[in-house]
Design a protein around this motif. Structure first.
Motif, mmCIF file in Angstrom:
data_model
loop_
_atom_site.group_PDB
_atom_site.id
_atom_site.type_symbol
_atom_site.label_atom_id
_atom_site.label_comp_id
_atom_site.label_asym_id
_atom_site.label_seq_id
_atom_site.Cartn_x
_atom_site.Cartn_y
_atom_site.Cartn_z
ATOM 1 N N LYS A 120 -51.717 -21.028 21.691
ATOM 2 C CA LYS A 120 -52.905 -21.623 21.224
ATOM 3 C C LYS A 120 -54.272 -21.046 22.187
ATOM 4 O O LYS A 120 -55.155 -20.872 21.695
ATOM 5 C CB LYS A 120 -52.977 -23.078 21.566
ATOM 6 C CG LYS A 120 -54.061 -23.984 21.078
ATOM 7 C CD LYS A 120 -53.620 -25.276 20.551
ATOM 8 C CE LYS A 120 -54.775 -26.105 20.429
ATOM 9 N NZ LYS A 120 -55.433 -26.856 21.690
ATOM 10 N N VAL A 121 -53.736 -20.728 23.427
ATOM 11 C CA VAL A 121 -54.859 -20.157 24.250
ATOM 12 C C VAL A 121 -55.333 -18.983 24.074
ATOM 13 O O VAL A 121 -56.453 -18.627 24.272
ATOM 14 C CB VAL A 121 -54.339 -20.483 25.743
ATOM 15 C CG1 VAL A 121 -53.095 -19.095 25.941
ATOM 16 C CG2 VAL A 121 -55.483 -20.216 26.758
ATOM 17 N N GLN A 122 -54.699 -18.222 23.222
ATOM 18 C CA GLN A 122 -55.123 -16.959 22.686
ATOM 19 C C GLN A 122 -56.241 -16.939 21.677
ATOM 20 O O GLN A 122 -57.372 -16.576 21.548
ATOM 21 C CB GLN A 122 -54.112 -16.324 21.856
ATOM 22 C CG GLN A 122 -53.123 -15.257 22.690
ATOM 23 C CD GLN A 122 -53.716 -14.021 22.935
ATOM 24 O OE1 GLN A 122 -54.719 -13.490 22.318
ATOM 25 N NE2 GLN A 122 -53.718 -13.799 24.310
ATOM 26 N N GLU A 124 -58.106 -20.009 21.955
ATOM 27 C CA GLU A 124 -59.153 -20.678 22.562
ATOM 28 C C GLU A 124 -60.176 -19.539 23.140
ATOM 29 O O GLU A 124 -61.219 -19.571 23.330
ATOM 30 C CB GLU A 124 -58.805 -21.545 23.538
ATOM 31 C CG GLU A 124 -58.052 -23.020 22.783
ATOM 32 C CD GLU A 124 -57.558 -23.861 23.661
ATOM 33 O OE1 GLU A 124 -57.371 -23.476 25.225
ATOM 34 O OE2 GLU A 124 -57.751 -25.040 23.426
ATOM 35 N N SER A 125 -59.503 -18.616 23.742
ATOM 36 C CA SER A 125 -60.072 -17.377 24.561
ATOM 37 C C SER A 125 -60.961 -16.495 23.416
ATOM 38 O O SER A 125 -62.030 -16.007 23.725
ATOM 39 C CB SER A 125 -59.191 -16.451 25.148
ATOM 40 O OG SER A 125 -58.078 -15.987 24.639
ATOM 41 N N GLY A 126 -60.539 -16.623 22.199
ATOM 42 C CA GLY A 126 -61.377 -15.866 21.185
ATOM 43 C C GLY A 126 -62.338 -16.705 20.746
ATOM 44 O O GLY A 126 -63.685 -16.342 20.832
ATOM 45 N N LEU A 127 -62.294 -18.109 20.707
ATOM 46 C CA LEU A 127 -63.465 -18.787 20.192
ATOM 47 C C LEU A 127 -64.249 -18.906 21.525
ATOM 48 O O LEU A 127 -65.604 -18.816 21.192
ATOM 49 C CB LEU A 127 -62.923 -20.250 19.956
ATOM 50 C CG LEU A 127 -61.839 -20.555 18.816
ATOM 51 C CD1 LEU A 127 -61.535 -22.062 18.857
ATOM 52 C CD2 LEU A 127 -62.976 -20.375 17.593
ATOM 53 N N ALA A 128 -64.053 -19.021 22.850
ATOM 54 C CA ALA A 128 -64.846 -19.009 23.911
ATOM 55 C C ALA A 128 -65.816 -17.911 23.929
ATOM 56 O O ALA A 128 -66.694 -17.849 24.332
ATOM 57 C CB ALA A 128 -63.981 -19.042 25.149
ATOM 58 N N LEU A 129 -65.105 -16.704 23.402
ATOM 59 C CA LEU A 129 -66.270 -15.309 23.225
ATOM 60 C C LEU A 129 -67.089 -15.450 22.096
ATOM 61 O O LEU A 129 -67.912 -14.636 21.950
ATOM 62 C CB LEU A 129 -65.393 -14.320 22.774
ATOM 63 C CG LEU A 129 -64.541 -13.748 24.308
ATOM 64 C CD1 LEU A 129 -63.454 -12.832 23.752
ATOM 65 C CD2 LEU A 129 -65.420 -13.053 25.250
ATOM 66 N N GLY A 130 -67.023 -16.429 21.284
ATOM 67 C CA GLY A 130 -68.111 -16.696 20.247
ATOM 68 C C GLY A 130 -67.619 -16.187 19.123
ATOM 69 O O GLY A 130 -68.314 -16.143 17.933
ATOM 70 N N LEU A 131 -66.406 -15.811 18.924
ATOM 71 C CA LEU A 131 -65.864 -15.225 17.577
ATOM 72 C C LEU A 131 -65.786 -16.415 16.427
ATOM 73 O O LEU A 131 -65.570 -17.641 16.842
ATOM 74 C CB LEU A 131 -64.240 -14.741 17.638
ATOM 75 C CG LEU A 131 -64.152 -13.654 18.567
ATOM 76 C CD1 LEU A 131 -62.563 -13.348 18.620
ATOM 77 C CD2 LEU A 131 -64.768 -12.171 17.933
ATOM 78 N N SER A 132 -66.060 -16.214 15.369
ATOM 79 C CA SER A 132 -65.886 -17.275 14.311
ATOM 80 C C SER A 132 -64.395 -17.328 13.899
ATOM 81 O O SER A 132 -63.579 -16.424 14.258
ATOM 82 C CB SER A 132 -66.644 -16.946 13.101
ATOM 83 O OG SER A 132 -66.281 -15.769 12.412
ATOM 84 N N GLN A 135 -63.299 -14.305 12.146
ATOM 85 C CA GLN A 135 -63.137 -13.179 12.865
ATOM 86 C C GLN A 135 -61.736 -13.360 13.689
ATOM 87 O O GLN A 135 -61.141 -12.303 13.987
ATOM 88 C CB GLN A 135 -64.331 -13.000 13.711
ATOM 89 C CG GLN A 135 -65.430 -12.558 12.911
ATOM 90 C CD GLN A 135 -66.910 -12.464 13.899
ATOM 91 O OE1 GLN A 135 -66.950 -13.472 14.810
ATOM 92 N NE2 GLN A 135 -67.718 -11.715 13.530
#
Lengths: 225, 246
Positions: A120-122, A124-132, A135
């Motif tokens: 799940k943290v993968q 979250e780290s994607g979301l935290a970078l601003g990915l939609s 994406q």
């Protein structure tokens, strides 16, 4: 050796016809896989949706294609649907559609399983970078999921290629159907031809499927490292 | 007058019946470093995650750069480009090289050119002293290296605020230093505004302009950096510092 069945293989255009049949099987399988994997990836994503109704619909979709025997599917697409909807497409096209939907159902389950096993943290780290969300799915989740499930996916591909042998049931001139025609035409003069023809068919399927099988094993081994 | 970058007003959060954050209020100015301290499992990470929308909250509001944040998915996606976050488990994407990890979001989210994004990524890699690892995959790196790259990846988006969630907690002791030095450098050279959840008390003391001491989801103390360590106000904070061998 005049009446040996092996001569039938090379009589006239028999060998070329068999290869043509193999080609029919392979392109139907390839197209079905191409569209099926694309559609299946989307359905797999939908099956991780928070919406219960969406999940239920695609669950039923999966179970339908999983439970209904492939022959029945082919009959459904070749005999029943065209009559109901006035379609008049060749059997090879209907077969490609039927197989693609079947592949999409099976692959959706593979994709769903892989998606939920990506940590799940993968996400979250994607979301935290601003990915939609989209994406995140395309660049992060799907490639990882695909790697996780590559062996199962290759396995599915070999199953699809094997299952094209059912195409003769709906009069598509696939490898088996061509072979059957040659056997029937030569049965009187060369009773042993059946052995040689099916031997060659076996060999041809083997040549197509075995590399996939090796690949799947190699990928599975790499995953363990 | 210092420019206010973030303001948290009356933020409360519950999971079902259980309230995990109670009426949190604080604000942060541009260039300031805030450390959140407190025992494990009392909501520090949850609070941090509320600040970039990975967790929702029931009441209260966040004001970021003068704008009250409307908590919609699209809005958070915009804001996350300005609010970078680095996690404990340094989650680089294993299917991409180091360079691809760093350039993914600048290229796809900010629509910068590949050339420009890669040039900057290489500069950042040099800065975190991993210039030779651009084409390596994360599995080839040590924990400390991964974490420095995760920081570089967040920096590539040019955030105005960085959140660090126990970024050294899962590192070998000898790896911790390199990561902490990097964060310190960000504060001293770049004047990056940062909120840091950490259990490294020495580090927190050196770097903090403000300390937020939390327990049971409540702010117990909010002090200027050095005071907290020399003169904790509450018994709870004294006990905590004692338990950390500080």
């Amino acid at each position: 050796m005049e009446h040996s069945g092996i001569s039938v293989l090379f009589q006239g255009r028999n060998f070329v016809r068999l290869l043509g049949g193999l080609w029919t099987s392979v392109w139907i399988a390839a197209l079905a896989l191409l569209f099926g994997l694309l559609l299946g990836a989307l359905i797999g994503l939908a099956r991780t949706s928070k919406n219960k109704l969406v999940r239920a619909i695609f669950r039923i979709y999966l179970e339908f294609f999983r439970i209904v025997p492939t022959v029945v599917l082919l009959f459904l697409f070749y005999y029943i649907l065209p009559r109901q909807f006035g379609l008049n497409w060749p059997g090879s096209v209907m077969a490609t559609i039927a197989f693609a939907l079947w592949v999409s159902a099976e692959f959706s389950d593979i994709v769903r399983g892989a998606l939920i096993s990506v940590p799940k943290v993968q996400q979250e780290s994607g979301l935290a970078l601003g990915l939609s969300k989209w994406q995140l799915f395309i660049y992060v989740l799907l490639p990882q999921a695909f790697q996780l499930e590559l062996p199962a996916t290759i396995n599915l591909a070999t199953r699809v290629i094997k299952t094209t042998s059912l195409l003769m049931m709906i009069s598509v001139m696939d490898l088996i159907n061509v072979g059957q025609q040659i056997i029937e035409a030569n049965n009187q003069s060369h009773p042993t031809a059946v052995f040689w023809i099916y031997g060659l068919i076996f060999l041809l399927y083997f040549i197509v499927d075995y590399p996939l099988s090796l690949w799947s094993k190699k990928v599975a081994r790499r995953k363990q490292d | 007058m210092a420019e206010r970058i973030l303001e948290v007003k009356n933020l409360s959060k519950s999971y079902g019946d259980q309230q995990v954050l109670h009426d949190i209020n604080f604000s942060l100015n541009k260039g300031e470093v805030m450390t959140m301290l407190g025992p494990s499992g009392i909501g520090k990470s949850t609070l941090l995650r509320c600040l970039n929308g990975l967790e929702d909250f029931q009441t209260g509001e966040l004001v970021f750069e003068g704008q009250t944040i409307k908590p919609s998915a699209a809005n958070w996606q915009q804001l996350r480009q300005k609010i970078g976050m680095v996690f404990q488990s340094y989650d680089l994407f294993p299917n991409m090289t180091v360079l691809q990890n760093i350039t993914l979001a600048p290229i796809k989210v900010q629509k910068r050119s590949k050339q420009e994004a890669e040039a900057e990524a290489r500069k950042l890699l040099k800065r975190v002293q991993l210039a030779d690892y651009a084409d390596a995959y994360p599995r080839e790196l040590s924990g400390g290296q991964k974490q420095r790259i995760a920081i570089a990846r967040a920096l590539a988006m040019h955030p105005d605020l960085m959140l660090f969630d126990e970024v050294t907690a899962s590192l070998d002791p000898e790896m911790v230093r390199s990561v902490l030095d990097l964060i310190k450098e960000l504060s001293e050279q770049d004047h990056m505004t940062m909120i840091i959840v950490t259990h490294e008390m020495n580090f927190a003391r050196q770097i903090a302009d403000q300390v937020l001491f939390l327990d049971e989801g409540t702010i117990l103390e909010q002090t200027a950096g050095k005071d907290f360590f020399t003169n904790p106000q509450t018994q709870r904070a004294k006990d905590f510092l004692a338990s950390m061998d500080f």
